[in-house]
Design an enzyme around this catalytic site. Structure first.
Site, PDB file in Angstrom:
ATOM      1  N   PRO A 123       0.812  -1.227   0.000  1.00 37.85           N
ATOM      2  CA  PRO A 123       0.000   0.000   0.000  1.00 37.85           C
ATOM      3  C   PRO A 123       0.836   1.263   0.000  1.00 37.85           C
ATOM      4  CG  PRO A 123      -0.942  -1.595   1.497  1.00 37.85           C
ATOM      5  CD  PRO A 123       0.376  -2.167   1.037  1.00 37.85           C
ATOM      6  N   CYS A 124       0.381   2.240  -0.820  1.00 39.18           N
ATOM      7  CA  CYS A 124       1.176   3.447  -1.053  1.00 39.18           C
ATOM      8  C   CYS A 124       0.632   4.666  -0.315  1.00 39.18           C
ATOM      9  CB  CYS A 124       1.219   3.759  -2.552  1.00 39.18           C
ATOM     10  SG  CYS A 124      -0.404   4.094  -3.280  1.00 39.18           S
ATOM     11  N   ASN A 125      -0.442   4.505   0.452  1.00 40.59           N
ATOM     12  CA  ASN A 125      -1.111   5.666   1.043  1.00 40.59           C
ATOM     13  C   ASN A 125      -0.157   6.597   1.780  1.00 40.59           C
ATOM     14  OD1 ASN A 125      -2.679   3.155   0.936  1.00 40.59           O
ATOM     15  ND2 ASN A 125      -4.425   4.452   1.436  1.00 40.59           N
TER      16      ASN A 125
END
Length: 361
Positions: free
Chosen positions: A86-88
């Site tokens: 995940p890149c959040n």
């Protein structure tokens, strides 16, 4: 099993863009076969999409589970591993919390797979903002963890529009070769985008050639309000709600972030701007001539999913899946180079544009 048959495992698999790219690459590199072994994601509709489209994937082989609760020891042995963690917390949109955020530490579960399963290679994907998170220390920590797990990482920030993806999508890809294979002369090199194989494609070409059938999967049109239609009619191709000359009643009362994607219309003569899966009104990618948001099938075209690829879930879930996915055509570029490297076949290459002394050779 042949030397170049690879059982593939995935974490944070999304709807299957990475796996599809690996299968497409295997079709074009002699002697290579990719077989789905297992994958996992926490979102049920996303997993439904993956199972529906990826060969050999089943509900048993693709558990719907939070990676923090997933028992890696029960997963099968693999030869290759892919994870788009995940890149959040690394995105240019947001608070840039990096390893100190909720999602930043999740990369460690990918490293755990490397330590336990020891695949021959891995491919990891994240946003371009990863390189600068926590002053660059987050990425260095991630790379050192990969190195300590027994791999030689090669890092490059790919501009996928240079490789024929009809979208300005810039992503950091880490390709890792296991230490023993690297010592035997297997070295991954970044594929050169300046070859005839990678033909630039505009948003118009992607969406209109060939024409999308009216009964295509995921091709439902969005009902736009009268105000949105009026606003879009006054925004020229390539402009957004802040660069267009809008009357006061159609201007946006937005304080702080003035994202260039808000009500931005595509420029049909260029690749699209980045398709995202998050955000509300104004961020859905807008047609260059019709005053409307794109359909999910049109977005999927920009993300290079073939028309036979059917996304499962409601319209908003599908939009999110498409925006969060790795474009299969971009993934194919990486995997073709990787599969050639594993056979020690030469191909046009360039130097990586990201270097970390003490981490990479």
């Amino acid at each position: 099993m042949s030397e170049y048959e690879y059982r593939l495992g995935e974490l944070f698999c999304g709807p299957g863009g990475m796996a599809l790219g690996a299968h497409f690459a295997a079709d074009e590199v002699p002697n290579v076969n990719v077989q789905h072994e297992w994958a996992s994601d926490y979102d049920q509709p996303t997993v439904d999409t993956y199972i529906h489209n990826i060969p050999r994937a089943t509900p048993n082989s693709v558990p719907v589970e939070d990676v923090r609760d997933l028992d890696i020891s029960k997963l099968g042995d693999i030869d290759g591993f892919a994870f788009g963690f995940p890149c959040n917390d690394f995105s240019v949109v947001g608070e840039h919390r990096g390893l100190h955020g909720t999602y930043g530490p999740l990369f460690q579960y990918g490293v755990n797979v490397l330590e336990q399963k020891q695949p021959k290679w891995f491919v990891a994907e994240n946003v371009g903002g990863l390189a600068g998170a926590n002053g660059g220390e987050a990425f260095r920590h991630i790379l050192l963890s990969m190195k300590d797990a027994g791999y030689v990482p090669v890092v490059h920030k790919y501009r996928f529009e240079k490789y024929g993806v009809p979208q300005a999508r810039h992503r950091i890809i880490v390709v890792g070769i296991r230490d023993d294979l690297h010592k035997d002369g297997i070295i991954f090199e970044v594929p050169d985008p300046a070859i005839a194989e990678y033909v630039p494609e505009t948003s118009r070409q992607a969406i209109t050639v060939p024409e999308i059938p009216a009964d295509a999967f995921n091709h439902e049109f969005t009902r736009q309000s009268a105000n949105v239609r009026r606003r879009l009619e006054l925004i020229a191709p390539g402009q957004n709600a802040f660069t267009a000359d809008l009357p006061e009643e159609l201007q946006l009362n937005v304080k702080g972030a003035r994202l260039s994607q808000i009500y931005k219309r595509l420029d049909p003569s260029k690749p699209a701007y980045t398709v995202t899966g998050s955000g509300g009104g104004g961020t859905h990618v807008y047609h260059w001539s019709d005053p409307r948001a794109l359909t999910n099938r049109e977005r999927a075209r920009l993300q290079t999913f073939p028309d036979w690829f059917e996304f499962k879930g409601n319209k908003e879930s599908v939009r999110k899946q498409i925006g969060m996915a790795v474009p299969p055509r971009g993934a194919k570029v990486i995997f073709k180079a990787l599969f050639r490297s594993l056979q020690q076949l030469s191909y046009p290459s360039i130097e990586p544009n990201l270097k970390f002394p003490g981490v990479q050779p």
